[in-house]
Motif scaffolding. Structure first.
Motif, PDB file in Angstrom:
ATOM      1  N   ALA A 171       0.817  -1.213   0.000  1.00 52.52           N
ATOM      2  CA  ALA A 171       0.000   0.000   0.000  1.00 52.52           C
ATOM      3  C   ALA A 171       0.855   1.270   0.000  1.00 52.52           C
ATOM      4  CB  ALA A 171      -0.911  -0.006   1.214  1.00 52.52           C
ATOM      5  N   GLY A 172       2.160   1.089   0.029  1.00 50.34           N
ATOM      6  CA  GLY A 172       3.041   2.249   0.009  1.00 50.34           C
ATOM      7  C   GLY A 172       3.350   2.817   1.369  1.00 50.34           C
ATOM      8  N   ASN A 173       3.112   2.035   2.421  1.00 50.74           N
ATOM      9  CA  ASN A 173       3.412   2.496   3.772  1.00 50.74           C
ATOM     10  C   ASN A 173       4.823   2.071   4.167  1.00 50.74           C
ATOM     11  OD1 ASN A 173       0.720   3.553   4.268  1.00 50.74           O
ATOM     12  ND2 ASN A 173       0.061   1.401   4.360  1.00 50.74           N
ATOM     13  N   LYS A 174       5.628   3.024   4.571  1.00 51.77           N
ATOM     14  CA  LYS A 174       7.000   2.733   4.990  1.00 51.77           C
ATOM     15  C   LYS A 174       6.999   2.328   6.458  1.00 51.77           C
ATOM     16  CE  LYS A 174       9.835   6.079   5.811  1.00 51.77           C
ATOM     17  NZ  LYS A 174      10.706   7.256   5.655  1.00 51.77           N
ATOM     18  N   SER A 175       7.542   1.145   6.738  1.00 52.70           N
ATOM     19  CA  SER A 175       7.554   0.650   8.115  1.00 52.70           C
ATOM     20  C   SER A 175       8.935   0.695   8.747  1.00 52.70           C
ATOM     21  CB  SER A 175       7.025  -0.788   8.157  1.00 52.70           C
ATOM     22  OG  SER A 175       7.828  -1.642   7.368  1.00 52.70           O
ATOM     23  N   GLY A 176       9.942   1.067   7.979  1.00 49.68           N
ATOM     24  CA  GLY A 176      11.277   1.143   8.558  1.00 49.68           C
ATOM     25  C   GLY A 176      12.344   1.265   7.494  1.00 49.68           C
ATOM     26  N   GLN A 177      13.540   1.664   7.932  1.00 46.20           N
ATOM     27  CA  GLN A 177      14.673   1.775   7.030  1.00 46.20           C
ATOM     28  C   GLN A 177      15.952   1.689   7.846  1.00 46.20           C
ATOM     29  OE1 GLN A 177      13.522   5.549   5.391  1.00 46.20           O
ATOM     30  NE2 GLN A 177      14.857   6.719   6.758  1.00 46.20           N
ATOM     31  N   GLU A 178      16.982   1.122   7.239  1.00 44.95           N
ATOM     32  CA  GLU A 178      18.288   0.996   7.864  1.00 44.95           C
ATOM     33  C   GLU A 178      19.346   1.510   6.896  1.00 44.95           C
ATOM     34  OE1 GLU A 178      18.902   0.045  10.860  1.00 44.95           O
ATOM     35  OE2 GLU A 178      16.981  -0.834  11.482  1.00 44.95           O
ATOM     36  N   GLN A 179      20.167   2.443   7.343  1.00 46.45           N
ATOM     37  CA  GLN A 179      21.283   2.971   6.556  1.00 46.45           C
ATOM     38  C   GLN A 179      20.818   3.570   5.230  1.00 46.45           C
ATOM     39  OE1 GLN A 179      24.178   2.920   8.044  1.00 46.45           O
ATOM     40  NE2 GLN A 179      23.863   1.385   9.620  1.00 46.45           N
ATOM     41  N   SER A 180      19.587   4.115   5.207  1.00 48.69           N
ATOM     42  CA  SER A 180      19.056   4.640   3.961  1.00 48.69           C
ATOM     43  C   SER A 180      17.976   5.680   4.267  1.00 48.69           C
ATOM     44  CB  SER A 180      18.475   3.509   3.104  1.00 48.69           C
ATOM     45  OG  SER A 180      18.092   3.993   1.832  1.00 48.69           O
ATOM     46  N   GLN A 181      17.765   6.599   3.326  1.00 44.70           N
ATOM     47  CA  GLN A 181      16.712   7.597   3.436  1.00 44.70           C
ATOM     48  C   GLN A 181      15.785   7.467   2.236  1.00 44.70           C
ATOM     49  OE1 GLN A 181      18.732  11.356   3.719  1.00 44.70           O
ATOM     50  NE2 GLN A 181      19.373  11.031   5.846  1.00 44.70           N
ATOM     51  N   VAL A 182      14.480   7.498   2.480  1.00 41.07           N
ATOM     52  CA  VAL A 182      13.481   7.360   1.425  1.00 41.07           C
ATOM     53  C   VAL A 182      12.706   8.664   1.290  1.00 41.07           C
ATOM     54  CG1 VAL A 182      11.383   6.162   0.703  1.00 41.07           C
ATOM     55  CG2 VAL A 182      13.277   4.879   1.712  1.00 41.07           C
ATOM     56  N   LYS A 183      12.598   9.151   0.054  1.00 36.50           N
ATOM     57  CA  LYS A 183      11.844  10.380  -0.217  1.00 36.50           C
ATOM     58  C   LYS A 183      10.933  10.137  -1.420  1.00 36.50           C
ATOM     59  CE  LYS A 183      15.542  12.847  -0.824  1.00 36.50           C
ATOM     60  NZ  LYS A 183      16.438  14.013  -1.102  1.00 36.50           N
ATOM     61  N   SER A 188       0.438   3.806  -6.230  1.00 39.48           N
ATOM     62  CA  SER A 188      -0.661   3.839  -7.196  1.00 39.48           C
ATOM     63  C   SER A 188      -1.089   2.416  -7.485  1.00 39.48           C
ATOM     64  CB  SER A 188      -0.218   4.534  -8.481  1.00 39.48           C
ATOM     65  OG  SER A 188       0.738   3.734  -9.165  1.00 39.48           O
ATOM     66  N   ASP A 189      -2.116   2.276  -8.341  1.00 42.10           N
ATOM     67  CA  ASP A 189      -2.572   0.928  -8.669  1.00 42.10           C
ATOM     68  C   ASP A 189      -1.540   0.170  -9.521  1.00 42.10           C
ATOM     69  OD1 ASP A 189      -2.803   2.445 -10.927  1.00 42.10           O
ATOM     70  OD2 ASP A 189      -4.917   1.995 -11.303  1.00 42.10           O
ATOM     71  N   ARG A 190      -0.522   0.870  -9.965  1.00 39.09           N
ATOM     72  CA  ARG A 190       0.531   0.243 -10.768  1.00 39.09           C
ATOM     73  C   ARG A 190       1.732  -0.170  -9.922  1.00 39.09           C
ATOM     74  NH1 ARG A 190       1.826   3.641 -16.033  1.00 39.09           N
ATOM     75  NH2 ARG A 190       2.964   1.712 -16.424  1.00 39.09           N
ATOM     76  N   GLY A 191       1.748   0.253  -8.656  1.00 41.82           N
ATOM     77  CA  GLY A 191       2.868  -0.126  -7.802  1.00 41.82           C
ATOM     78  C   GLY A 191       3.292   1.009  -6.886  1.00 41.82           C
ATOM     79  N   VAL A 192       4.514   0.904  -6.409  1.00 39.93           N
ATOM     80  CA  VAL A 192       5.074   1.876  -5.472  1.00 39.93           C
ATOM     81  C   VAL A 192       6.313   2.490  -6.101  1.00 39.93           C
ATOM     82  CG1 VAL A 192       6.097   2.208  -3.185  1.00 39.93           C
ATOM     83  CG2 VAL A 192       4.199   0.597  -3.475  1.00 39.93           C
ATOM     84  N   LYS A 193       6.447   3.808  -5.964  1.00 34.81           N
ATOM     85  CA  LYS A 193       7.595   4.520  -6.516  1.00 34.81           C
ATOM     86  C   LYS A 193       8.202   5.374  -5.411  1.00 34.81           C
ATOM     87  CE  LYS A 193       8.885   7.726 -10.221  1.00 34.81           C
ATOM     88  NZ  LYS A 193       8.389   8.538 -11.374  1.00 34.81           N
ATOM     89  N   PHE A 194       9.510   5.355  -5.311  1.00 35.06           N
ATOM     90  CA  PHE A 194      10.174   6.171  -4.292  1.00 35.06           C
ATOM     91  C   PHE A 194      11.616   6.426  -4.703  1.00 35.06           C
ATOM     92  CE2 PHE A 194      10.641   1.735  -3.084  1.00 35.06           C
ATOM     93  CZ  PHE A 194      11.984   1.629  -2.742  1.00 35.06           C
ATOM     94  N   GLU A 195      12.216   7.395  -4.031  1.00 35.05           N
ATOM     95  CA  GLU A 195      13.626   7.725  -4.231  1.00 35.05           C
ATOM     96  C   GLU A 195      14.393   7.325  -2.980  1.00 35.05           C
ATOM     97  OE1 GLU A 195      15.993  11.833  -4.160  1.00 35.05           O
ATOM     98  OE2 GLU A 195      14.719  11.623  -5.947  1.00 35.05           O
ATOM     99  N   GLN A 196      15.440   6.535  -3.149  1.00 30.38           N
ATOM    100  CA  GLN A 196      16.206   6.014  -2.026  1.00 30.38           C
ATOM    101  C   GLN A 196      17.643   6.504  -2.110  1.00 30.38           C
ATOM    102  OE1 GLN A 196      16.091   1.738  -1.590  1.00 30.38           O
ATOM    103  NE2 GLN A 196      17.985   1.687  -0.380  1.00 30.38           N
ATOM    104  N   THR A 197      18.137   7.059  -1.003  1.00 32.27           N
ATOM    105  CA  THR A 197      19.527   7.495  -0.916  1.00 32.27           C
ATOM    106  C   THR A 197      20.183   6.769   0.245  1.00 32.27           C
ATOM    107  OG1 THR A 197      18.944   9.697  -1.753  1.00 32.27           O
ATOM    108  CG2 THR A 197      21.083   9.453  -0.656  1.00 32.27           C
TER     109      THR A 197
END
Length: 215
Positions: A171-183, A188-197
């Motif tokens: 559903a596009g809900n971020k539940s956690g991250q390690e050693q990374s930043q998500v922006k 959407s109904d086609r999937g999930v899109k994000f930028e990861q650094t």
């Protein structure tokens, strides 16, 4: 890897006094905040008779380079790996290596600094990647040996996890991250899109070729 606490390999035919000054300058000019000190393998070939000189040399080295009271980490030399004939039997040398490792450990304790016991680790056959040849010639780490030694150093120092990980559900809900930043997280109904650094370089992959020399 062939140097000594007195900078012997840095003499460049100039003599021991120049070698020590060159060794000191090469360290202090970098203005390090952390010194990882790994000596003992080269000196261990001097046997028990060389221990007093090694101990005094290591203490002298610290006095020359640790001028700003940097953090210190001491590494023991590794176990001399038995690769069989025609290479020599390492039994006697390993007894000497134990003594040198113990000397380094005692100096680390005097300095209230961490000590990484690579001797005991390298002596064990239990490695996370399975049976593996740790050295090229018994005393110099192979690429696989360096990879595993780096992991062991981080483990003994209880450093943060190496994994780079992002957890996002369908559903596009971020539940956690390690050693990374998500922006720019969008669903959407086609999937999930994000930028990861990533905030750190990833651990290099362990090449399968390095596992081709079982012990």
């Amino acid at each position: 890897s062939g140097d000594t606490v007195r900078g012997l390999s840095r003499s460049y035919f100039d003599g021991p006094d120049v070698a020590q000054q060159r060794q000191t300058d090469q360290v202090t000019q970098e203005k390090p905040t952390l010194l990882i000190i790994g000596y003992g393998m080269a000196e261990s070939f001097d046997g028990p008779a060389g221990l007093p000189a090694f101990r005094s040399g290591l203490i002298d080295f610290l006095g020359r380079v640790d001028r700003e009271k940097q953090r210190l980490i001491f590494l023991s030399p590794i176990h001399h790996e038995d690769l069989g004939a025609p290479l020599p039997d390492p039994t006697a040398h390993n007894a000497d290596l134990v003594a040198y490792a113990e000397t380094i450990g005692s100096i680390a304790q005097e300095q209230s600094a961490p000590f990484v016991d690579l001797y005991s680790w390298s002596q064990s056959a239990a490695h996370p990647a399975g049976p593996v040849k740790l050295t090229d010639n018994g005393i110099h780490l192979s690429p696989a040996g360096y990879w595993l030694a780096a992991l062991e150093i981080t483990r003994q120092q209880q450093l943060p996890p190496q994994a780079i990980e992002v957890r996002i559900d369908a559903a596009g809900n971020k539940s956690g991250q390690e050693q990374s930043q998500v922006k720019l997280l969008k669903s959407s109904d086609r999937g999930v899109k994000f930028e990861q650094t990533d905030t750190r370089l990833p651990t290099p992959a362990f090449a399968e070729a390095d596992l081709s020399h079982p012990q």
